[in-house]
Design a protein around this motif. Structure first.
Motif, PDB file in Angstrom:
ATOM      1  N   ALA A   1      95.720  69.111 154.186  1.00 35.48           N
ATOM      2  CA  ALA A   1      95.326  68.272 153.058  1.00 35.48           C
ATOM      3  C   ALA A   1      96.162  66.999 153.073  1.00 35.48           C
ATOM      4  N   PRO A   2      95.704  65.951 152.361  1.00 34.59           N
ATOM      5  CA  PRO A   2      96.498  64.725 152.267  1.00 34.59           C
ATOM      6  C   PRO A   2      97.840  64.998 151.595  1.00 34.59           C
ATOM      7  N   ARG A   3      98.840  64.301 152.039  1.00 35.07           N
ATOM      8  CA  ARG A   3     100.201  64.472 151.525  1.00 35.07           C
ATOM      9  C   ARG A   3     100.282  64.272 150.014  1.00 35.07           C
ATOM     10  N   SER A   4      99.503  63.353 149.475  1.00 35.04           N
ATOM     11  CA  SER A   4      99.573  63.046 148.039  1.00 35.04           C
ATOM     12  C   SER A   4      99.073  64.185 147.159  1.00 35.04           C
ATOM     13  N   SER A   5      98.316  65.124 147.718  1.00 36.85           N
ATOM     14  CA  SER A   5      97.778  66.222 146.919  1.00 36.85           C
ATOM     15  C   SER A   5      98.632  67.479 147.016  1.00 36.85           C
ATOM     16  N   MET A   6      99.794  67.383 147.685  1.00 38.54           N
ATOM     17  CA  MET A   6     100.628  68.562 147.899  1.00 38.54           C
ATOM     18  C   MET A   6     102.020  68.375 147.312  1.00 38.54           C
ATOM     19  N   LEU A   7     102.715  69.495 147.179  1.00 36.52           N
ATOM     20  CA  LEU A   7     104.074  69.517 146.652  1.00 36.52           C
ATOM     21  C   LEU A   7     105.029  69.791 147.802  1.00 36.52           C
ATOM     22  N   ARG A   8     106.081  68.993 147.901  1.00 35.10           N
ATOM     23  CA  ARG A   8     107.110  69.201 148.925  1.00 35.10           C
ATOM     24  C   ARG A   8     108.208  70.070 148.327  1.00 35.10           C
ATOM     25  N   VAL A   9     108.689  71.032 149.091  1.00 36.38           N
ATOM     26  CA  VAL A   9     109.747  71.941 148.660  1.00 36.38           C
ATOM     27  C   VAL A   9     110.869  71.862 149.685  1.00 36.38           C
ATOM     28  N   VAL A  10     112.111  71.750 149.206  1.00 38.94           N
ATOM     29  CA  VAL A  10     113.277  71.704 150.089  1.00 38.94           C
ATOM     30  C   VAL A  10     114.257  72.791 149.684  1.00 38.94           C
ATOM     31  N   ALA A  11     115.167  73.127 150.575  1.00 37.81           N
ATOM     32  CA  ALA A  11     116.220  74.099 150.295  1.00 37.81           C
ATOM     33  C   ALA A  11     117.518  73.342 150.027  1.00 37.81           C
ATOM     34  N   ARG A  12     118.110  73.601 148.882  1.00 34.56           N
ATOM     35  CA  ARG A  12     119.395  72.999 148.491  1.00 34.56           C
ATOM     36  C   ARG A  12     120.369  74.112 148.151  1.00 34.56           C
ATOM     37  N   ASP A  13     121.381  74.319 148.981  1.00 30.57           N
ATOM     38  CA  ASP A  13     122.408  75.340 148.757  1.00 30.57           C
ATOM     39  C   ASP A  13     121.800  76.717 148.506  1.00 30.57           C
ATOM     40  N   GLY A  14     120.791  77.080 149.301  1.00 26.12           N
ATOM     41  CA  GLY A  14     120.182  78.400 149.195  1.00 26.12           C
ATOM     42  C   GLY A  14     119.165  78.552 148.078  1.00 26.12           C
TER      43      GLY A  14
ATOM     44  N   GLY B   1     111.094  80.119 154.067  1.00 29.64           N
ATOM     45  CA  GLY B   1     112.248  80.314 154.940  1.00 29.64           C
ATOM     46  C   GLY B   1     111.965  79.923 156.375  1.00 29.64           C
ATOM     47  N   ARG B   2     110.776  80.288 156.859  1.00 27.43           N
ATOM     48  CA  ARG B   2     110.406  79.938 158.231  1.00 27.43           C
ATOM     49  C   ARG B   2     110.174  78.440 158.380  1.00 27.43           C
ATOM     50  N   ALA B   3     109.453  77.857 157.423  1.00 27.12           N
ATOM     51  CA  ALA B   3     109.133  76.426 157.519  1.00 27.12           C
ATOM     52  C   ALA B   3     110.389  75.564 157.403  1.00 27.12           C
ATOM     53  N   LEU B   4     111.329  76.008 156.589  1.00 23.16           N
ATOM     54  CA  LEU B   4     112.554  75.245 156.392  1.00 23.16           C
ATOM     55  C   LEU B   4     113.641  75.625 157.399  1.00 23.16           C
ATOM     56  N   ARG B   5     113.339  76.593 158.245  1.00 22.31           N
ATOM     57  CA  ARG B   5     114.273  77.076 159.263  1.00 22.31           C
ATOM     58  C   ARG B   5     115.592  77.537 158.656  1.00 22.31           C
ATOM     59  N   VAL B   6     115.478  78.357 157.629  1.00 22.76           N
ATOM     60  CA  VAL B   6     116.641  78.921 156.939  1.00 22.76           C
ATOM     61  C   VAL B   6     116.635  80.420 157.189  1.00 22.76           C
ATOM     62  N   SER B   7     117.738  80.962 157.690  1.00 27.69           N
ATOM     63  CA  SER B   7     117.786  82.386 158.007  1.00 27.69           C
ATOM     64  C   SER B   7     118.256  83.237 156.830  1.00 27.69           C
ATOM     65  N   SER B   8     118.980  82.661 155.889  1.00 34.07           N
ATOM     66  CA  SER B   8     119.462  83.426 154.743  1.00 34.07           C
ATOM     67  C   SER B   8     118.390  83.472 153.652  1.00 34.07           C
ATOM     68  N   PRO B   9     118.455  84.474 152.762  1.00 36.17           N
ATOM     69  CA  PRO B   9     117.477  84.560 151.672  1.00 36.17           C
ATOM     70  C   PRO B   9     117.598  83.350 150.743  1.00 36.17           C
ATOM     71  N   LEU B  10     116.467  82.911 150.204  1.00 38.72           N
ATOM     72  CA  LEU B  10     116.440  81.754 149.319  1.00 38.72           C
ATOM     73  C   LEU B  10     116.166  82.175 147.878  1.00 38.72           C
ATOM     74  N   GLU B  11     116.831  81.538 146.948  1.00 34.96           N
ATOM     75  CA  GLU B  11     116.594  81.767 145.524  1.00 34.96           C
ATOM     76  C   GLU B  11     115.301  81.041 145.149  1.00 34.96           C
ATOM     77  N   THR B  12     114.357  81.742 144.547  1.00 33.41           N
ATOM     78  CA  THR B  12     113.034  81.186 144.297  1.00 33.41           C
ATOM     79  C   THR B  12     112.715  81.002 142.816  1.00 33.41           C
ATOM     80  N   ALA B  13     113.715  81.010 141.945  1.00 31.69           N
ATOM     81  CA  ALA B  13     113.469  80.951 140.499  1.00 31.69           C
ATOM     82  C   ALA B  13     112.703  79.689 140.092  1.00 31.69           C
ATOM     83  N   ASP B  14     113.047  78.538 140.647  1.00 32.19           N
ATOM     84  CA  ASP B  14     112.364  77.288 140.276  1.00 32.19           C
ATOM     85  C   ASP B  14     110.905  77.312 140.699  1.00 32.19           C
TER      86      ASP B  14
END
Length: 80
Positions: A14-27, A61-74
């Protein structure tokens, strides 16, 4: 021509403008509304079904290439 991204939840393009970007910050998964935070980002449709599918499949986790578990509350708060 607008850039196209692939949703980590449904795998549809889909076009970038119709999607939400998610990043990992300190797990912690952080929604990046303006798509300006530094670092690797994962793109997802801002719908309950895509967010739930991405969380269930552990796609962030796979897309962000993070091996540790991520907090998903937000991200979980967006699906309610």
């Amino acid at each position: 021509m607008e850039p196209v991204r692939t949703c980590v939840g449904c795998r549809a393009r889909a076009p970038r403008s119709s999607m939400l970007r998610v990043v990992a910050r300190d797990g912690v998964l952080v929604p990046d509304e303006k798509a300006v935070l530094p670092g690797r980002g994962a793109w997802v449709h801002d719908t309950d079904s895509c967010l739930t599918a991405a969380l269930r499949r552990r796609a962030f986790g796979r897309a962000l290439r993070v091996s540790s578990p991520l907090e998903t509350a937000d991200i979980d708060a967006r699906t309610d």
